[in-house]
Scaffold this motif. Structure first.
Motif, PDB file in Angstrom:
ATOM      1  N   SER A 264       0.739  -1.177  -0.021  1.00  0.00           N
ATOM      2  CA  SER A 264      -0.030  -0.029   0.065  1.00  0.00           C
ATOM      3  C   SER A 264       1.082   1.223  -0.015  1.00  0.00           C
ATOM      4  O   SER A 264       2.033   1.179   0.289  1.00  0.00           O
ATOM      5  CB  SER A 264      -0.956  -0.005   1.128  1.00  0.00           C
ATOM      6  OG  SER A 264      -1.780  -0.840   1.012  1.00  0.00           O
ATOM      7  N   SER A 265       0.387   2.212  -0.373  1.00  0.00           N
ATOM      8  CA  SER A 265       1.000   3.579  -0.445  1.00  0.00           C
ATOM      9  C   SER A 265       0.109   4.676   0.075  1.00  0.00           C
ATOM     10  O   SER A 265      -0.964   4.806  -0.127  1.00  0.00           O
ATOM     11  CB  SER A 265       1.229   3.928  -1.933  1.00  0.00           C
ATOM     12  OG  SER A 265       1.969   5.292  -2.045  1.00  0.00           O
ATOM     13  N   GLY A 266       0.726   5.385   1.359  1.00  0.00           N
ATOM     14  CA  GLY A 266      -0.003   6.303   1.740  1.00  0.00           C
ATOM     15  C   GLY A 266      -0.649   5.696   3.165  1.00  0.00           C
ATOM     16  O   GLY A 266      -0.799   4.610   3.305  1.00  0.00           O
ATOM     17  N   THR A 267      -1.058   6.859   3.911  1.00  0.00           N
ATOM     18  CA  THR A 267      -2.032   6.561   5.121  1.00  0.00           C
ATOM     19  C   THR A 267      -2.806   7.312   5.415  1.00  0.00           C
ATOM     20  O   THR A 267      -3.265   8.611   4.624  1.00  0.00           O
ATOM     21  CB  THR A 267      -0.938   6.205   6.323  1.00  0.00           C
ATOM     22  OG1 THR A 267      -1.673   5.599   7.273  1.00  0.00           O
ATOM     23  CG2 THR A 267      -0.343   7.447   6.747  1.00  0.00           C
ATOM     24  N   TYR A 268      -3.741   7.412   6.393  1.00  0.00           N
ATOM     25  CA  TYR A 268      -4.812   8.298   6.770  1.00  0.00           C
ATOM     26  C   TYR A 268      -4.896   7.918   8.397  1.00  0.00           C
ATOM     27  O   TYR A 268      -4.436   6.962   8.902  1.00  0.00           O
ATOM     28  CB  TYR A 268      -6.034   8.001   6.063  1.00  0.00           C
ATOM     29  CG  TYR A 268      -6.628   6.764   6.143  1.00  0.00           C
ATOM     30  CD1 TYR A 268      -7.596   6.537   7.157  1.00  0.00           C
ATOM     31  CD2 TYR A 268      -6.554   5.855   5.175  1.00  0.00           C
ATOM     32  CE1 TYR A 268      -8.180   5.018   7.156  1.00  0.00           C
ATOM     33  CE2 TYR A 268      -6.712   4.453   5.262  1.00  0.00           C
ATOM     34  CZ  TYR A 268      -7.778   4.153   6.328  1.00  0.00           C
ATOM     35  OH  TYR A 268      -8.294   2.971   6.299  1.00  0.00           O
TER      36      TYR A 268
END
Length: 942
Positions: A761-765
């Protein structure tokens, strides 16, 4: 600083002008007598025209745009040349005819249309547009027709104004009171990808007559302004339109769930009772919609009405902040509250807004507020002037901001056509020097929504609105639209799907209806059947999914646990919830690129003549195809599948199409009413885990457990394919600044090995899981003999129960599905599942002796597994009279190792009936399905 090149051409002259390639907006003016035409070239494939009699604004500044337009900073075409009256860019050619100022637009080699001035000296003026090679046309907003058909494009029809000024709620006997919403964009299609888009940027009422040749487009206004888009196909054109008018923001994730509504809940107790019923019946639900009673209701014909108070009636709705918090924290549901633009004359809010000059005035800039007395079911009073940004900002701060702070998730904008108005009124206006009612009527709801979006923009919470009317650009403000007070008729349900087709092509991705119909008094068929069908359609096509009806008598059921075929309602709702990650990813794609969420088939298959007028089948994204059902006593329907390989979403039956119809597809599958649905080979559909503990789309569960596994249903195909899963916090605007996680999912099939990769996965929140289990549901023609994860063998389990109990592994699930999962691993690690397929599916031959039958009757096998109908006679497997009266047939893709119980039945062949004419006597026949291949013959007898 942008460079702008302007050229002035008097067409009476015969000189030629050749210009070098430029990288700037180009404006060219043509004149003929007192008439002028300005062509403003904004991009290679986008030109903006202004046509009028009188004084020209010149070419030194941009052409005027209405509030429908969002983008005004185009940088111009990459190439531009003019030779006399012929102008060419990389993607279009424009030729202006001397004397008439007719405009020919080509793509650039094929003529798309010729538009000529029409009645420019009159108030009601417009264009005549040649049909040329156009065969079909789409868009133009929302207009219902009679006849009860989901099909039909605009060719051969007239797009008529709803009322004296345009937008209106109109009544007809087939549909009841429904919306007529002017969104003036037309997408025209011919053969071999000939196509264009035409957007008439006018605020006035319009009539588009697409009968005959030429077409006519008429409207009011001093000038005519329109855009033309060229491009290779409909996806390109629609994306260009959304670039111009604004792409939709991502709705709150809860918008994709069930929102239960009625007119109206009288107190908290009524909502609590509805919620308790849904929870008892194991229905997930995400919200309730509150109609007028939340602020105390209205008083017809009275200046003392509570309309405009927008303040909680704390007698029936005490301690609202506490109750809203309880709903959110403990029940996982949110609330949406209704609001209107009207304020009772004797309300303090009326005096306040009048003193500030924020109400619509009675005919002049210094006049008192207009006093509305006609159609006074809500009372009598004034109307907010949304054309003043200051009025919208003040009202938001005064009323709406506190509701949002309390936890209200959405705003229901009702009567926004506007429904009641003073034809002689005066407003601040949206166009210079224009203040009359006609000058703002059709953008009234747009400016209302804009004011809400503008005031939410200063915070981090996403706006969520539901509106009954609108205009071009409505989508960019976070608005879903619905079709008004639609009647409870199957004809209306069918026509709703035609309206949806054109709303999608008008840029409206989030569109729905009052599921079950608002006007129950119009019912002319079985209510339970109508509701079951409507709910099934809504569960696929509507955002939000919202049952609603008039229920002032407190005698009408609208919640899906209490009306219709409840088991079907539950099954269709759970499928919708399972697909939340798919819909939500499509919402991100709509925001990022302008791709539609629920497009008509013509959007992706525009050269397939069979789908050009088809509204009775729709796509969800690109990978799922769903058939509409809207008719009495429907048990099956025919389905058209474009060329390619497709899989029945319910049974995983593989169908290879050359672009053909597949007839008599059953609507009742294993005891549930389901719309026929097909997945494209190569489709990758992300899902969420849903069971009887699921409470909402965010994954809240009644046992407080966490089920956040990444699930992907993958339809194996030789051509490699991929899909990107988008995830965020579901409620804030942080996704706009990068707080998004994306996960690429891909599949390929080479020989006997199907490979599925869940990329790192790329990115987060905020709240994103750092690790999770990964589940792949591979749909294939055969069983698997082995599965590896990143090269290491996974353990095979003999049954679903053993698989569920293990942290990782795989099993042959039957029905053409192989399920594999990883243990919980870091989302930053790629996971590659390799399935060795080719093993013969588990099968048995079924034999029924002494099966004497009469004409129209056959013998079937029915049993406890899905492949035998789950004991539903309608889904039983038909056998063949191979040695009459003995009937036999082989059923494949049984769950390996499962204990199967079954019986012979006699059943009518036609109509997939629920009941059998005769059951095999005695107990059930029982066998254990083989691990693979044939298990021999299992027998029964009458």
């Amino acid at each position: 600083m942008k460079r702008i090149l302007t050229v002035f051409v008097v067409l009476a002259s015969s000189f030629l002008v050749a210009l070098p390639a430029q990288a700037a907006v180009q404006r060219v003016q043509f004149t003929s007598g007192s008439t002028y035409l300005i062509a403003e070239f904004l991009d290679d494939d986008l030109v903006h025209f202004e046509l009028a009699q009188g004084t020209s604004p010149g070419t030194g500044s941009p052409l005027f745009t209405t509030p429908q337009v969002a983008k005004t900073d185009y940088t111009g075409p990459s190439s531009f040349s003019q030779v006399g009256n012929v102008i060419t860019t990389a993607s279009m050619k424009v030729e202006v005819t001397a004397g008439t100022l007719c405009v020919k637009v080509s793509d650039p080699t094929r003529l798309l249309y010729e538009a000529c001035p029409r009645n420019l000296s009159q108030a009601w003026k417009g264009l005549s547009v040649t049909k040329s090679s156009v065969q079909h046309a789409y868009g133009l907003g929302q207009q219902f027709f009679t006849g009860g058909s989901a099909d039909g494009d605009w060719l051969g029809r007239t797009r008529s104004p709803g009322g004296a000024y345009g937008n209106a709620m109109v009544w007809d006997p087939d549909n009841g009171p429904v919306g007529n919403t002017q969104i003036p964009v037309l997408f025209a299609v011919g053969a071999s990808n000939l196509n264009y888009g035409l957007f008439l940027d006018q605020v006035y009422k319009q009539e588009w007559n697409l009968n005959g040749d030429p077409w006519t487009i008429d409207t009011w206004g001093d000038q005519l302004r329109w855009y033309t888009m060229t491009g290779p196909d409909l996806p390109d054109l629609r994306k260009d339109y959304l670039e111009l008018t604004g792409r939709p923001p991502v709705p709150p994730k809860k918008a994709f769930g069930l929102w239960v509504s009625e007119f109206g809940y009288d107190n908290w107790t009524e909502i609590d009772n509805r919620l308790a019923g849904l929870r008892t019946a194991k229905f997930p639900v995400d919200g309730f919609v509150l109609d007028l009673p939340w602020f105390g209701g209205v008083t017809a014909g009275s200046d003392n009405t509570l309309m405009g108070s927008l303040t909680w009636d704390t007698t029936d709705f005490p301690s609202p902040a506490t109750k809203i918090a309880d709903y959110s924290t403990n029940q996982g549901v949110g609330l949406m509250t209704i609001e209107e633009s009207y304020i009772g004359k004797n309300r303090p809010e009326h005096a306040d807004m009048a003193s500030r000059g924020y109400l619509v005035r009675a005919g002049c800039s210094s006049c008192a507020p207009t006093y509305l007395t006609t159609n006074d079911w809500w009372g009598r009073g004034g109307m907010i002037d949304w054309t003043q940004n200051a009025a919208g900002d003040y009202w938001h701060t005064l009323k709406r901001a506190s509701l949002s702070t309390q936890g209200i998730l959405g705003h229901w904008l009702d009567l926004g056509e506007p429904e009641m108005y003073d034809p002689a009124d005066w407003v601040s206006g949206v166009m210079p020097g224009k203040h009359a009612h006609a000058d703002y009527h059709n953008v009234y709801n747009l400016k209302w929504a804009e004011s809400i979006a503008r005031n939410y923009a200063s915070g981090t919470k996403r706006p969520f609105m539901l509106a009954r009317s609108g205009a071009g650009g409505m989508q960019r403000h976070g608005v879903a639209m619905w079709s008004a007070d639609i009647g409870s008729k199957l004809t209306a349900l069918a026509q709703q799907q035609n309206a949806q087709m054109h709303m999608s092509m008008s840029g409206i991705d989030y569109y729905g209806s009052d599921i079950g119909g608002f006007r129950r008094e119009m019912l002319d068929s079985d209510l339970n059947e109508l509701y079951t069908q409507w709910f099934a359609n809504g569960a696929w096509f509507d955002v939000p999914l919202r049952p609603h009806t008039e229920n002032l008598c407190n005698c009408a059921a609208t919640s899906p646990d209490s009306i219709g075929h409840v088991a079907s309602n539950l099954g269709n709702l759970r499928r919708r919830y399972e697909l939340t990650p798919y819909y939500y990813s499509l919402a991100h794609r709509a925001y990022l690129t302008g791709e539609p969420v629920v497009p008509p088939l013509v959007y992706h298959y525009q050269n397939d003549s069979a789908v050009r007028e088809m509204g009775h089948q729709k796509l969800i994204g690109k990978d799922l195809l769903v058939g509409v059902v809207a008719g009495a006593n429907e048990r099956s329907r025919n389905m058209y599948l474009p060329a390619g390989t497709w899989y029945d979403y319910s049974t995983n039956e593989k169908l290879v199409s050359t672009g053909q119809w597949f007839n008599d597809r059953p609507l009742w599958v294993n005891g549930e009413f389901r719309l026929p649905t097909f997945a494209r080979a190569g489709a990758i559909i992300p899902k969420m885990f849903v069971d009887d503990k699921t409470m909402n789309v965010l994954g809240k569960r009644t046992d407080a457990s966490t089920r956040n596994e990444l699930i992907a249903r993958v339809y194996a195909a030789p051509s490699a394919s991929s899909f990107t899963l988008y995830e965020d916090d579901g409620s804030s605007t942080a996704y706009k600044t990068g707080s998004v996680r994306t996960t690429a999912l891909s599949q390929s099939l080479s020989g006997s090995v199907a490979t599925v990769t869940v990329a790192a996965s790329s990115g987060t929140y905020t709240g994103a899981p750092a690790s999770r289990s990964n589940v792949v549901e591979l749909v294939a023609d055969t069983q698997a003999s082995a599965v590896t994860l990143n090269g290491s063998p996974l353990t095979q389990h003999a049954s679903k129960a053993a698989f569920d109990a293990a942290s990782s592994g795989w099993y042959n699930a039957g029905g053409g599905v192989i399920v594999a999962k990883s243990a919980s691993v870091s989302v930053g690690t790629a996971k590659t599942f390799a399935f060795t397929i080719g093993q013969a599916p588990a099968s048995m031959t079924f034999s029924c002796a002494n099966g004497t039958t009469v004409a129209g009757q056959s013998v079937y096998a029915v049993g406890n597994v899905p492949q035998l109908g789950g004991w539903s006679v309608a889904s039983a497997v038909k056998l063949s009279p191979t040695s009459y009266p003995t009937w036999t047939g082989t059923v494949s893709k049984l769950p390996p190792g499962a204990s199967v119980e079954w019986k012979c039945v006699k059943r009518q062949e036609a109509g997939f009936p629920d009941t059998a004419d005769a059951w095999e006597p005695g107990g059930n026949t029982v066998f254990t399905a083989p691990a693979s291949g044939s298990g021999g013959t299992t027998s029964g007898s009458f």
